[in-house]
Design a protein around this motif. Sequence first.
Motif, PDB file in Angstrom:
ATOM      1  N   ASN A  37      40.830  56.090  52.336  1.00  0.00           N
ATOM      2  CA  ASN A  37      41.859  54.923  52.125  1.00  0.00           C
ATOM      3  C   ASN A  37      40.634  53.618  52.436  1.00  0.00           C
ATOM      4  OD1 ASN A  37      43.874  52.848  53.008  1.00  0.00           O
ATOM      5  ND2 ASN A  37      42.417  52.432  54.552  1.00  0.00           N
ATOM      6  N   SER A  38      39.890  53.366  52.933  1.00  0.00           N
ATOM      7  CA  SER A  38      38.708  52.437  53.325  1.00  0.00           C
ATOM      8  C   SER A  38      37.982  51.846  51.505  1.00  0.00           C
ATOM      9  CB  SER A  38      37.680  52.277  54.442  1.00  0.00           C
ATOM     10  OG  SER A  38      38.355  53.316  55.648  1.00  0.00           O
ATOM     11  N   MET A  39      37.750  53.212  51.501  1.00  0.00           N
ATOM     12  CA  MET A  39      37.613  52.978  50.393  1.00  0.00           C
ATOM     13  C   MET A  39      38.163  52.319  48.888  1.00  0.00           C
ATOM     14  SD  MET A  39      35.480  55.849  47.283  1.00  0.00           S
ATOM     15  CE  MET A  39      34.952  55.417  45.840  1.00  0.00           C
ATOM     16  N   PHE A  40      39.414  53.117  48.941  1.00  0.00           N
ATOM     17  CA  PHE A  40      40.514  52.575  47.798  1.00  0.00           C
ATOM     18  C   PHE A  40      40.401  51.253  48.606  1.00  0.00           C
ATOM     19  CE2 PHE A  40      45.176  51.659  47.875  1.00  0.00           C
ATOM     20  CZ  PHE A  40      45.037  51.868  46.154  1.00  0.00           C
ATOM     21  N   ALA A  41      40.735  50.216  49.467  1.00  0.00           N
ATOM     22  CA  ALA A  41      40.971  49.754  50.156  1.00  0.00           C
ATOM     23  C   ALA A  41      39.694  48.186  50.119  1.00  0.00           C
ATOM     24  CB  ALA A  41      41.706  49.199  51.576  1.00  0.00           C
ATOM     25  N   GLU A  42      38.547  48.732  50.313  1.00  0.00           N
ATOM     26  CA  GLU A  42      37.493  47.764  49.911  1.00  0.00           C
ATOM     27  C   GLU A  42      37.562  46.921  48.104  1.00  0.00           C
ATOM     28  OE1 GLU A  42      32.785  48.213  49.864  1.00  0.00           O
ATOM     29  OE2 GLU A  42      33.363  49.297  51.023  1.00  0.00           O
ATOM     30  N   CYS A  43      38.044  48.505  47.049  1.00  0.00           N
ATOM     31  CA  CYS A  43      37.911  47.770  46.208  1.00  0.00           C
ATOM     32  C   CYS A  43      39.062  47.687  45.707  1.00  0.00           C
ATOM     33  CB  CYS A  43      38.120  49.559  45.565  1.00  0.00           C
ATOM     34  SG  CYS A  43      36.076  50.441  45.477  1.00  0.00           S
ATOM     35  N   ALA A  44      40.177  47.594  46.139  1.00  0.00           N
ATOM     36  CA  ALA A  44      41.127  47.131  45.585  1.00  0.00           C
ATOM     37  C   ALA A  44      41.385  45.741  45.824  1.00  0.00           C
ATOM     38  CB  ALA A  44      42.598  47.912  46.007  1.00  0.00           C
ATOM     39  N   ASN A  45      40.699  45.509  47.303  1.00  0.00           N
ATOM     40  CA  ASN A  45      41.406  43.760  48.138  1.00  0.00           C
ATOM     41  C   ASN A  45      39.927  43.685  47.362  1.00  0.00           C
ATOM     42  OD1 ASN A  45      43.771  44.492  49.227  1.00  0.00           O
ATOM     43  ND2 ASN A  45      41.967  45.488  51.097  1.00  0.00           N
ATOM     44  N   ARG A  46      39.066  43.878  46.933  1.00  0.00           N
ATOM     45  CA  ARG A  46      37.621  42.801  46.125  1.00  0.00           C
ATOM     46  C   ARG A  46      38.419  42.558  44.946  1.00  0.00           C
ATOM     47  NH1 ARG A  46      31.537  44.789  45.599  1.00  0.00           N
ATOM     48  NH2 ARG A  46      31.039  42.638  44.974  1.00  0.00           N
ATOM     49  N   ALA A  47      38.809  43.310  44.067  1.00  0.00           N
ATOM     50  CA  ALA A  47      38.831  43.297  42.695  1.00  0.00           C
ATOM     51  C   ALA A  47      39.667  41.800  42.047  1.00  0.00           C
ATOM     52  CB  ALA A  47      39.075  45.069  42.424  1.00  0.00           C
ATOM     53  N   PRO A  48      40.970  41.759  42.896  1.00  0.00           N
ATOM     54  CA  PRO A  48      41.310  40.338  41.994  1.00  0.00           C
ATOM     55  C   PRO A  48      40.680  39.134  42.493  1.00  0.00           C
ATOM     56  CG  PRO A  48      42.743  41.682  43.670  1.00  0.00           C
ATOM     57  CD  PRO A  48      41.213  42.525  43.773  1.00  0.00           C
ATOM     58  N   THR A  49      39.492  39.125  43.119  1.00  0.00           N
ATOM     59  CA  THR A  49      38.456  38.064  43.107  1.00  0.00           C
ATOM     60  C   THR A  49      37.251  38.630  42.200  1.00  0.00           C
ATOM     61  OG1 THR A  49      38.294  37.769  45.617  1.00  0.00           O
ATOM     62  CG2 THR A  49      39.586  36.566  44.843  1.00  0.00           C
ATOM     63  N   LEU A  50      36.992  38.935  41.444  1.00  0.00           N
ATOM     64  CA  LEU A  50      36.426  39.929  41.073  1.00  0.00           C
ATOM     65  C   LEU A  50      35.396  38.985  39.617  1.00  0.00           C
ATOM     66  CD1 LEU A  50      33.489  42.381  41.933  1.00  0.00           C
ATOM     67  CD2 LEU A  50      34.966  43.456  40.087  1.00  0.00           C
ATOM     68  N   ILE A  51      36.138  38.908  39.300  1.00  0.00           N
ATOM     69  CA  ILE A  51      36.109  38.138  37.909  1.00  0.00           C
ATOM     70  C   ILE A  51      35.691  36.397  38.297  1.00  0.00           C
ATOM     71  CG2 ILE A  51      36.484  37.140  35.865  1.00  0.00           C
ATOM     72  CD1 ILE A  51      35.411  39.914  36.249  1.00  0.00           C
ATOM     73  N   VAL A  52      36.771  36.110  39.549  1.00  0.00           N
ATOM     74  CA  VAL A  52      36.860  34.950  39.418  1.00  0.00           C
ATOM     75  C   VAL A  52      35.501  34.298  40.320  1.00  0.00           C
ATOM     76  CG1 VAL A  52      38.248  33.029  40.933  1.00  0.00           C
ATOM     77  CG2 VAL A  52      39.077  34.790  39.771  1.00  0.00           C
ATOM     78  N   GLU A  53      34.460  35.549  40.654  1.00  0.00           N
ATOM     79  CA  GLU A  53      33.241  35.253  41.973  1.00  0.00           C
ATOM     80  C   GLU A  53      32.608  34.997  40.817  1.00  0.00           C
ATOM     81  OE1 GLU A  53      34.096  37.755  44.912  1.00  0.00           O
ATOM     82  OE2 GLU A  53      35.608  36.401  46.535  1.00  0.00           O
ATOM     83  N   ASN A  54      32.817  35.842  39.814  1.00  0.00           N
ATOM     84  CA  ASN A  54      31.351  36.191  39.238  1.00  0.00           C
ATOM     85  C   ASN A  54      31.510  34.818  37.803  1.00  0.00           C
ATOM     86  OD1 ASN A  54      29.437  37.994  40.352  1.00  0.00           O
ATOM     87  ND2 ASN A  54      31.366  38.369  40.879  1.00  0.00           N
ATOM     88  N   THR A  55      31.788  33.511  38.060  1.00  0.00           N
ATOM     89  CA  THR A  55      31.986  33.300  36.735  1.00  0.00           C
ATOM     90  C   THR A  55      31.012  32.822  35.646  1.00  0.00           C
ATOM     91  OG1 THR A  55      32.068  30.770  37.966  1.00  0.00           O
ATOM     92  CG2 THR A  55      34.117  31.495  37.529  1.00  0.00           C
ATOM     93  N   ASN A  56      29.828  32.736  36.464  1.00  0.00           N
ATOM     94  CA  ASN A  56      29.214  32.782  35.854  1.00  0.00           C
ATOM     95  C   ASN A  56      28.316  33.721  35.118  1.00  0.00           C
ATOM     96  OD1 ASN A  56      28.642  33.948  38.000  1.00  0.00           O
ATOM     97  ND2 ASN A  56      25.730  33.791  37.511  1.00  0.00           N
ATOM     98  N   PHE A  57      28.525  34.300  34.691  1.00  0.00           N
ATOM     99  CA  PHE A  57      28.517  36.002  33.313  1.00  0.00           C
ATOM    100  C   PHE A  57      29.921  35.405  32.990  1.00  0.00           C
ATOM    101  CE2 PHE A  57      27.104  38.374  37.728  1.00  0.00           C
ATOM    102  CZ  PHE A  57      26.146  38.029  38.057  1.00  0.00           C
TER     103      PHE A  57
END
Length: 274
Positions: free
Chosen positions: A90-110
Motif C-alpha cells: 500500500n505504501s508503494m501504491f500511495a507514494e506513486c499515486a499521491n505524487r503522480a498528479p503533480t509530477l508534470i506540474v513540478e517538472n515544467t522545464n522538461f
Amino acid sequence: MISAYRLIDPFSPYRALRRHFALIVQMARRDVVGRYRGSFIGLLWSFFNPLLMLMIYTFVFGIIFNSRWNAQVTGHFEFAIILFAGLNINSMFAECANRAPTLIVENTNFVKKVVFPLETLSWSALGSALFHLLVSTVVLLIIALFVKGSLPWTIVFFPVVVACFLPFMAGTIWLLASLGVFLRDLKQATGIITTALMFLAPILYPKEFIPASYRDWMYLNPLTVIVEASQDVLVWGRPPSWVHLGIYTVVACLFAWIAFAWFERSRKGFADVL
C-alpha cells in the motif's frame, strides 16, 4: 504529431523503459538522494522509517487493540509482520499515486524541451518507490527472521509478485500525471482514494472477516491480489495464486497500455496549460 504506431502498440511503454533505462535510473537515484539531502543520517532514514513504523504497528494493533489475525497467529510481532507485508504494498501504491498528479506540474522545464521523453518521469517515480519497497521488505525479513528463526523459501517469488504489480503502477502514474495537469484538485482526491483502497483491501484484517456475500467484491480493489500474494510468499510460506496473478497481470498490462496511450495523446496540450 504522435505516431499511431505508438498508440496501438501494447509494448510501447516498455520499449520506452528499455530505450531510456540509464536516464530513468539516474533520475530515480537523484530523487531518492534528494529526498534525504540535508538530513543528519541521510539515506539511513529509508531504513529507519519502516523499522519505526513496524514498531508502531506492533504497539498500536498488537498491544493496545490486542488484534489477532487468526487463531494460529497469537504473537504481537507475528501480527505486525503480516500487517507490514500488506502495508508495504500500500505504501508503494500511495507514494506513486499521491505524487503522480503533480509530477508534470513540478517538472515544467522538461515539458518545454521537445526532445525530452516525458514518459521517463513516470518510470523514475516508480523506480524511487521500488527502492523504498525494497528497503521496507528487507526490514520485514530481518524482523521475521528474528521472530520466527527462519524465512520461508517462497520469498523467492516476491520479485515475481512485484513485477506483476508494476504495469498497474506505471499506468496509474501515467493516467494521474496527465490528468493532474488539467485537474489541479486531483491531488486531494487521490489522497482520499488511496486511503479508502487501503481500508478496503485485506491489509489490516484477513478477508475472512468480510461477509461471504461481499468477499468477491474485494478483488475489484487493485491492491487485493498483490497484498494477498505478498502475504503468501513473505509470511505464510506458500506460493501465490498463479491464476489470480496471471489474470491481474493481463488486466494491468491492458490498463498500462491505455493509460500510456492517453498520456501520449494528451501531452501535446501540457505546454499550453503550464
